[in-house]
Design a protein around this motif. Structure first.
Motif, PDB file in Angstrom:
ATOM      1  N   ASP A 167      -4.161   1.284  10.797  1.00  0.00           N
ATOM      2  CA  ASP A 167      -4.093   0.177  11.418  1.00  0.00           C
ATOM      3  C   ASP A 167      -4.064  -1.155  10.626  1.00  0.00           C
ATOM      4  O   ASP A 167      -3.627  -2.168  11.172  1.00  0.00           O
ATOM      5  CB  ASP A 167      -5.365   0.033  12.295  1.00  0.00           C
ATOM      6  N   ASP A 168      -4.481  -0.907   9.388  1.00  0.00           N
ATOM      7  CA  ASP A 168      -4.122  -2.110   8.550  1.00  0.00           C
ATOM      8  C   ASP A 168      -2.853  -2.294   7.863  1.00  0.00           C
ATOM      9  O   ASP A 168      -2.357  -1.660   7.298  1.00  0.00           O
ATOM     10  CB  ASP A 168      -5.024  -1.921   7.338  1.00  0.00           C
ATOM     11  N   PRO A 169      -2.301  -3.454   8.452  1.00  0.00           N
ATOM     12  CA  PRO A 169      -0.778  -3.508   7.954  1.00  0.00           C
ATOM     13  C   PRO A 169      -0.502  -3.414   6.564  1.00  0.00           C
ATOM     14  O   PRO A 169       0.324  -2.744   6.196  1.00  0.00           O
ATOM     15  CB  PRO A 169      -0.594  -4.938   8.629  1.00  0.00           C
ATOM     16  N   PRO A 170      -1.266  -4.115   5.756  1.00  0.00           N
ATOM     17  CA  PRO A 170      -0.975  -3.957   4.227  1.00  0.00           C
ATOM     18  C   PRO A 170      -1.080  -2.530   3.893  1.00  0.00           C
ATOM     19  O   PRO A 170      -0.205  -2.080   2.786  1.00  0.00           O
ATOM     20  CB  PRO A 170      -1.886  -4.867   3.639  1.00  0.00           C
ATOM     21  N   ARG A 221      -0.773   0.098   5.491  1.00  0.00           N
ATOM     22  CA  ARG A 221       0.163   0.874   6.060  1.00  0.00           C
ATOM     23  C   ARG A 221       1.739   0.745   5.289  1.00  0.00           C
ATOM     24  O   ARG A 221       2.552   1.671   5.216  1.00  0.00           O
ATOM     25  CB  ARG A 221       0.367   0.453   7.633  1.00  0.00           C
ATOM     26  N   TRP A 222       2.020  -0.512   5.071  1.00  0.00           N
ATOM     27  CA  TRP A 222       3.154  -0.979   4.476  1.00  0.00           C
ATOM     28  C   TRP A 222       3.261  -0.318   3.192  1.00  0.00           C
ATOM     29  O   TRP A 222       4.426   0.098   2.697  1.00  0.00           O
ATOM     30  CB  TRP A 222       3.365  -2.375   4.370  1.00  0.00           C
ATOM     31  N   ARG A 223       2.318  -0.394   2.392  1.00  0.00           N
ATOM     32  CA  ARG A 223       1.959   0.019   0.830  1.00  0.00           C
ATOM     33  C   ARG A 223       2.201   1.605   1.112  1.00  0.00           C
ATOM     34  O   ARG A 223       3.266   2.105   0.018  1.00  0.00           O
ATOM     35  CB  ARG A 223       0.781  -0.176   0.264  1.00  0.00           C
ATOM     36  N   LEU A 224       1.608   2.351   1.944  1.00  0.00           N
ATOM     37  CA  LEU A 224       1.799   3.805   2.041  1.00  0.00           C
ATOM     38  C   LEU A 224       3.189   4.120   2.392  1.00  0.00           C
ATOM     39  O   LEU A 224       4.028   4.852   1.970  1.00  0.00           O
ATOM     40  CB  LEU A 224       0.776   4.390   2.877  1.00  0.00           C
ATOM     41  N   HIS A 225       3.715   3.319   3.486  1.00  0.00           N
ATOM     42  CA  HIS A 225       5.151   3.620   3.956  1.00  0.00           C
ATOM     43  C   HIS A 225       6.125   3.437   2.953  1.00  0.00           C
ATOM     44  O   HIS A 225       6.929   4.415   2.601  1.00  0.00           O
ATOM     45  CB  HIS A 225       5.525   2.636   5.141  1.00  0.00           C
ATOM     46  N   ASP A 226       6.158   2.257   2.087  1.00  0.00           N
ATOM     47  CA  ASP A 226       6.975   1.996   1.141  1.00  0.00           C
ATOM     48  C   ASP A 226       7.044   3.133  -0.080  1.00  0.00           C
ATOM     49  O   ASP A 226       7.923   3.605  -0.799  1.00  0.00           O
ATOM     50  CB  ASP A 226       6.792   0.587   0.435  1.00  0.00           C
ATOM     51  N   ALA A 227       5.779   3.588  -0.363  1.00  0.00           N
ATOM     52  CA  ALA A 227       5.670   4.797  -1.399  1.00  0.00           C
ATOM     53  C   ALA A 227       6.302   6.001  -1.201  1.00  0.00           C
ATOM     54  O   ALA A 227       6.751   6.627  -1.925  1.00  0.00           O
ATOM     55  CB  ALA A 227       4.218   4.842  -1.673  1.00  0.00           C
ATOM     56  N   LEU A 228       6.292   6.210   0.275  1.00  0.00           N
ATOM     57  CA  LEU A 228       6.856   7.763   0.818  1.00  0.00           C
ATOM     58  C   LEU A 228       8.446   7.380   1.117  1.00  0.00           C
ATOM     59  O   LEU A 228       9.139   8.249   0.795  1.00  0.00           O
ATOM     60  CB  LEU A 228       5.912   7.846   2.085  1.00  0.00           C
ATOM     61  N   LYS A 282     -16.298  -1.371   6.828  1.00  0.00           N
ATOM     62  CA  LYS A 282     -15.248  -1.686   8.059  1.00  0.00           C
ATOM     63  C   LYS A 282     -13.782  -1.636   7.747  1.00  0.00           C
ATOM     64  O   LYS A 282     -12.823  -1.779   8.326  1.00  0.00           O
ATOM     65  CB  LYS A 282     -15.672  -3.004   8.845  1.00  0.00           C
ATOM     66  N   GLY A 283     -13.656  -1.586   6.182  1.00  0.00           N
ATOM     67  CA  GLY A 283     -12.058  -1.670   5.761  1.00  0.00           C
ATOM     68  C   GLY A 283     -11.538  -3.006   5.615  1.00  0.00           C
ATOM     69  O   GLY A 283     -10.328  -3.116   5.579  1.00  0.00           O
ATOM     70  N   PHE A 284     -12.520  -4.104   5.633  1.00  0.00           N
ATOM     71  CA  PHE A 284     -12.126  -5.457   5.716  1.00  0.00           C
ATOM     72  C   PHE A 284     -11.291  -5.745   4.360  1.00  0.00           C
ATOM     73  O   PHE A 284     -11.812  -5.477   3.328  1.00  0.00           O
ATOM     74  CB  PHE A 284     -13.218  -6.643   6.179  1.00  0.00           C
ATOM     75  N   SER A 285     -10.160  -6.755   4.231  1.00  0.00           N
ATOM     76  CA  SER A 285      -9.819  -7.245   2.822  1.00  0.00           C
ATOM     77  C   SER A 285     -10.998  -8.214   2.526  1.00  0.00           C
ATOM     78  O   SER A 285     -11.686  -8.832   3.223  1.00  0.00           O
ATOM     79  CB  SER A 285      -8.411  -7.772   3.194  1.00  0.00           C
ATOM     80  N   TYR A 286     -10.792  -8.484   1.193  1.00  0.00           N
ATOM     81  CA  TYR A 286     -11.424  -9.654   0.578  1.00  0.00           C
ATOM     82  C   TYR A 286     -11.332 -10.911   1.409  1.00  0.00           C
ATOM     83  O   TYR A 286     -12.165 -11.373   1.832  1.00  0.00           O
ATOM     84  CB  TYR A 286     -10.974  -9.979  -0.851  1.00  0.00           C
ATOM     85  N   ALA A 287     -10.236 -11.162   1.861  1.00  0.00           N
ATOM     86  CA  ALA A 287      -9.723 -12.503   2.744  1.00  0.00           C
ATOM     87  C   ALA A 287     -10.411 -12.351   3.898  1.00  0.00           C
ATOM     88  O   ALA A 287     -11.061 -13.337   4.434  1.00  0.00           O
ATOM     89  CB  ALA A 287      -8.360 -12.704   2.667  1.00  0.00           C
ATOM     90  N   ASP A 288     -10.499 -11.336   4.499  1.00  0.00           N
ATOM     91  CA  ASP A 288     -11.329 -11.066   5.661  1.00  0.00           C
ATOM     92  C   ASP A 288     -12.645 -11.395   5.728  1.00  0.00           C
ATOM     93  O   ASP A 288     -13.376 -12.014   6.508  1.00  0.00           O
ATOM     94  CB  ASP A 288     -10.991  -9.818   6.657  1.00  0.00           C
TER      95      ASP A 288
END
Length: 228
Positions: free
Chosen positions: A21-24, A26-33, A179-185
């Motif tokens: 559910d975390d976009p960054p 998800r994008w990182r894993l998607h791009d790696a695969l 909770k998996g929040f980013s540093y910015a969150d």
């Protein structure tokens, strides 16, 4: 869900359903695969989207987080294992506590990686999974070994002095990490400067005598500092 991800499927490609559910992340894993022609990746951000993606044939690999906006990844693992027994299932999560790990494995997961301990080559790791291996983060593997050997699954509790050293602000940040929040969150939620959060986290690691997010969450849960 991103149905176009699997367009251009090459013969013999490994199909992967990535649920994150975390976009960054998800994008990182998607791009790696997806950059590898051997993979055909479909993504989902919720439990509902993942279930919709599984209405047809099962993927070769289900790569899923546990904390989803509309449910728990363990339910998805259990359903996938029942419907598609040949699908390999690997968890990617910030949660490294015993309950989460054992629940996922008992439901049918064959691998378990902490988000802060991703291998440098996730594509190779997925191929290991398909080849019959069970990629598991080292800190998780240790207490699984202790459990199967009939030893206490956890080390004795750390002295109360360590927990007393944590400030209320650090405990709030620990909760955000869990909770998996980013540093910015975390900074936004707590009204902090983005630059100050890494310093707080460094102090938390030192006080809990850990080196990663997953280990910090694990220790915090075991010591009762936070509850999810």
């Amino acid at each position: 869900m991103n149905p176009q991800d699997s367009d251009g499927l090459s013969p013999g490609a490994v199909t992967v359903l990535l649920v994150e559910d975390d976009p960054p992340a998800r994008w990182r894993l998607h791009d790696a695969l997806s950059g590898n022609a051997r993979f055909a990746v479909t993504t989902a951000a919720t439990l509902a989207e993942a279930r919709a993606a599984l209405k047809g044939n099962g993927p070769h690999v289900l790569l899923t987080d546990l904390q989803l906006p509309d449910g728990h990844g363990v339910d998805l693992i259990r359903e996938t294992r029942q419907r598609f027994p040949r699908t390999e299932i690997m968890v990617i999560s910030i949660l490294g506590d015993e309950e989460s790990v054992i629940s996922a494995i008992m439901a049918g997961a064959t691998g378990y990686l902490l988000k802060d301990a991703f291998p440098s080559d996730i594509a190779a790791t997925i191929h290991d999974l398909v080849a019959g291996h069970s990629p598991i983060s080292a800190s998780i593997a240790r207490f699984i070994v202790r459990r199967t050997q009939g030893k206490p699954p956890l080390d004795p509790p750390m002295p109360a002095l360590n927990t007393a050293k944590l400030t209320p602000r650090e405990i709030d940040i620990l909760w955000g990490i869990a909770k998996g929040f980013s540093y910015a969150d975390i900074a936004e939620h707590l009204g902090l400067s983005r630059q100050t959060v890494p310093g707080h986290i460094k102090n938390i690691y030192r006080k809990l005598e850990v080196n990663t997010r997953g280990e910090a969450v694990f220790e915090a849960l075991q010591q009762g500092l936070i509850k999810l």
